[in-house]
Scaffold this active site. Sequence first.
Site, PDB file in Angstrom:
ATOM      1  CG  HIS A 285      -3.219   1.844  13.098  1.00 28.57           C
ATOM      2  ND1 HIS A 285      -4.513   1.915  13.546  1.00 28.57           N
ATOM      3  CD2 HIS A 285      -3.287   1.810  11.741  1.00 28.57           C
ATOM      4  CE1 HIS A 285      -5.341   1.940  12.518  1.00 28.57           C
ATOM      5  NE2 HIS A 285      -4.624   1.868  11.409  1.00 28.57           N
TER       6      HIS A 285
ATOM      7  CB  ILE B 254       0.081  -9.763  10.993  1.00 21.95           C
ATOM      8  CG1 ILE B 254       1.441  -9.160  10.622  1.00 21.95           C
ATOM      9  CG2 ILE B 254       0.169 -11.283  11.042  1.00 21.95           C
ATOM     10  CD1 ILE B 254       2.521  -9.398  11.655  1.00 21.95           C
TER      11      ILE B 254
ATOM     12  CB  SER C 264      -6.551  -6.564  -0.117  1.00 15.78           C
ATOM     13  OG  SER C 264      -6.747  -7.939   0.169  1.00 15.78           O
TER      14      SER C 264
ATOM     15  CG  ASP D 229      -1.328  -2.883  14.815  1.00 14.03           C
ATOM     16  OD1 ASP D 229      -0.322  -2.369  14.281  1.00 14.03           O
ATOM     17  OD2 ASP D 229      -1.651  -2.675  15.977  1.00 14.03           O
TER      18      ASP D 229
ATOM     19  CD  GLU E 147      -2.462  -1.528   2.556  1.00 12.20           C
ATOM     20  OE1 GLU E 147      -2.317  -0.689   3.474  1.00 12.20           O
ATOM     21  OE2 GLU E 147      -3.043  -2.618   2.705  1.00 12.20           O
TER      22      GLU E 147
END
Length: 349
Positions: A125, A85, A57, A83, A27
């Site tokens: 996060h 994962i 995604s 976070d 991203e």
Amino acid sequence: MVAFRDALFEALAHRFTVDPTLIAYGEENRDWGGAFAVYRGLTELLPYHRLFNSPISEAAIAGSAVGYAMSGGRVVVELMYCDFIGRAGDEILNQMAKWQAMSAGVLRLPLVMRVSVGNRYGAQHSQDWSSLLAHIPGLKVYFPATPYDAKGMMNRALQGTDPVVFFESQRLYDYGEEFVAGGVPEGYYEVEEGQPVLRREGGDLTIVTIGATLYRALEAADELRDAHGLAAEVFDARFLNPLDLEPIAASVRKTGRVVLASDACDRGSFLHTVASNLTRLCFEDLDAPPVVVGARNWITPGAEMEQSFFPQKEWILDAIHAELLPLAGHASSTDPTRGELAARARGGN
């Protein structure tokens, strides 16, 4: 000065020039130099098909990386926050981790997953999930804390065929090299896999850290030296899997005491595994059981409360005072649990 993010860039840029199969994506990887500027300059160096933005995604990022690696390519993908994962659980824990072994090495997985460990961003996060990944067979887990190691460990990760989860603390991206004379070398080098590194010598106790907590430990070692005349030996583990415990065990046999610290929540921390193994390896030489210092066993708070959540210098000193070696004049006030232990050790209520 070559900062942590620049050291990662150098390793990645080098590999792009020597391996035509290497691609990187995630991203916001191509725009603005990537989410944390590690890729700054690569947009001008590489065509879009070698460095590109992915959909939001994590499952698609991880799953497609597994497919590309198994098909003969080499890939670096990024999960912007540790976070997330959980959004790619099966793709990381079952596919990325297992296909090389399940195929008896016929299928190779030259895949590096860069994972940012956040701070300042609250509950969803700012978590350190390195312990979770270290629990999964088939994954190598790296966690550098210095620019020299960031470059050398990334070079190493990009050299093999095993899948590597490469953790990076957001607190460290601007850090320069403090431990290697001359800073980060210009040329290619690798850090030996699985080897912890001694950051400071000492004979009174051993401190072992993972990730950015190294710098808190060094602050604690400074206070131990200046206020109490104690010399702490400080190790930076650098690796969770594989990890050669013998250098650390040799230190613990010498000092008789060890405290281990990381930003992972204390409950279930990988450092408890290290502590239990050190107990087994050094049982006859220990003057006290190993002590683990981790983040609170709770949801990560907002930035204004993070000093009460993540380990600080004072927490390490509290743990030493309460459970390893009483420190004259030290008041354990930052951690009630440690304070209660210290009071009981002194015969209080």
